[in-house]
Scaffold this active site. Structure first.
Site, short mmCIF file in Angstrom:
data_model
loop_
_atom_site.label_atom_id
_atom_site.label_comp_id
_atom_site.label_asym_id
_atom_site.label_seq_id
_atom_site.Cartn_x
_atom_site.Cartn_y
_atom_site.Cartn_z
N THR A 129 0.82 -1.21 0.00
CA THR A 129 0.00 0.00 0.00
C THR A 129 0.86 1.26 0.00
OG1 THR A 129 -1.55 1.29 1.37
CG2 THR A 129 -0.08 -0.19 2.52
N TYR A 136 -1.68 -0.04 10.35
CA TYR A 136 -1.91 -0.70 9.06
C TYR A 136 -0.70 -0.51 8.15
CZ TYR A 136 -3.45 -1.15 4.22
OH TYR A 136 -3.53 -1.48 2.90
#
Length: 326
Positions: free
Chosen positions: A119, A143
């Site tokens: 990501t 995350y």
């Protein structure tokens, strides 16, 4: 997209019931691969064999050993940024510890390659645009940190065991498959494009969180990349590894940034509807902008996105409309 160099390979996909993983499974089957989906959420995908278990289950070793995949595409993970801040223990357990278990099983079973779903959140509060892969990683959420740790693990496992890898750092995934057989199903939605589509279909006012960002119109800007284009990047990465190339990291984005108001305008154009919106306070942790430099993936992987924002919005709206009717 570069054609894959080996046919009838077995590819194991973790998280193949999810938004991006499911799209990849469909394309792998179409390309002639034997596809195995390991996901705790059951999903019927034609041509795909599924094991309904969590990736951290000890049975993963037997699944890999019996199916003998040459490559693994690893999507299974928790992915909501705000949830990660509230429950970091769950994110590190599901994302990092389970990945270590998967990697250990892969080494024991002589898996050749791992393609990892990463990501742009590994970059943190990005200030350099367009953002290249050489930008220093500085994730600010559990995350993003979990994904960054896994990227580092992959380097260590290659150095120790020779396991090759490609890391794909997505920017903002959106849209639905053009044939509308696959799309976004998270409930409640946590991404802006399905949220806007759902609000329009319900005749509700859209909340725009912040209009005082340092952007072209004051609203946050994001690099929206179609889920189909992300999926084709995985097949391009597989072809790259099958050709014996070196492990590497690639940004996967549209190489273009759009604001929230531009997204709303795109929906207005696609739907021919008047859209009501109102401004609300910024949400904590929202970045002003994301904008990927995807030149490296285009040059090395021979990958190129084919859908623009209008396509993303059209496919997303038709998908949500179809869901509402059903």
């Amino acid at each position: 997209m570069k054609s894959t160099s080996k046919k009838l390979q077995t590819i194991l996909v973790t998280g193949g019931s999810g938004y991006i993983g499911g799209m990849v499974c469909l394309l792998l089957v179409k390309a002639g691969f034997n596809v195995i989906n390991v996901d705790k959420v059951q999903k019927e995908i034609p041509g795909v064999k599924q094991y309904v278990i969590d990736v951290g289950n000890s049975e993963i070793l037997n699944i890999i050993a019996s199916n003998k995949p040459s490559s693994i595409m690893h999507f299974a993970a928790d992915h909501e940024v705000r949830k990660s801040i509230k429950k970091p223990d769950e994110f590190y357990a599901n994302n990092v510890i389970n990945t270590i278990k998967l990697l250990n099983a892969s080494i024991k079973c002589n898996v050749e390659n791992i393609i990892f779903s990463s990501t742009s959140a590994v970059y943190g509060n990005i200030k350099s645009f367009p953002t290249t892969e050489e930008t220093s990683k500085f994730p600010i959420s559990p995350y993003g940190k979990s994904k960054s740790i896994i990227e580092d693990l992959l380097e260590d496992y290659e150095n120790a065991y020779g396991l090759k890898h490609v890391v794909l750092r997505y920017f903002n995934a959106a849209g639905a498959s053009p044939d509308l057989i696959h799309g976004y199903t998270q409930d409640p939605a946590s991404h802006i494009i399905p949220i806007v589509a759902q609000k329009i279909l319900s005749d509700e006012t859209i909340e725009v969180f912040g209009n005082d960002f340092d952007t072209k119109d004051g609203t946050p800007e994001r690099d929206y990349i179609h889920v189909y284009d992300i999926a084709t990047a995985h097949l391009a990465a597989l072809a790259y590894l099958n050709d014996g190339m070196e492990s590497d990291v690639f940004n996967i984005g549209a190489n273009h940034s759009n604001s929230v108001l531009e997204v709303i305008d795109a929906f207005r154009k696609v739907t021919k509807k008047e859209i009501s919106y109102q401004f609300a306070k910024r949400r904590p942790g929202d970045a002003s902008k994301t904008w990927a430099d995807s030149k490296k993936a285009k040059k090395i992987l021979k990958w190129k996105p084919i859908y623009n924002l209008d396509d993303i919005v059209k496919h997303a709206f038709l998908w949500e409309e179809q869901k509402k009717k059903n």
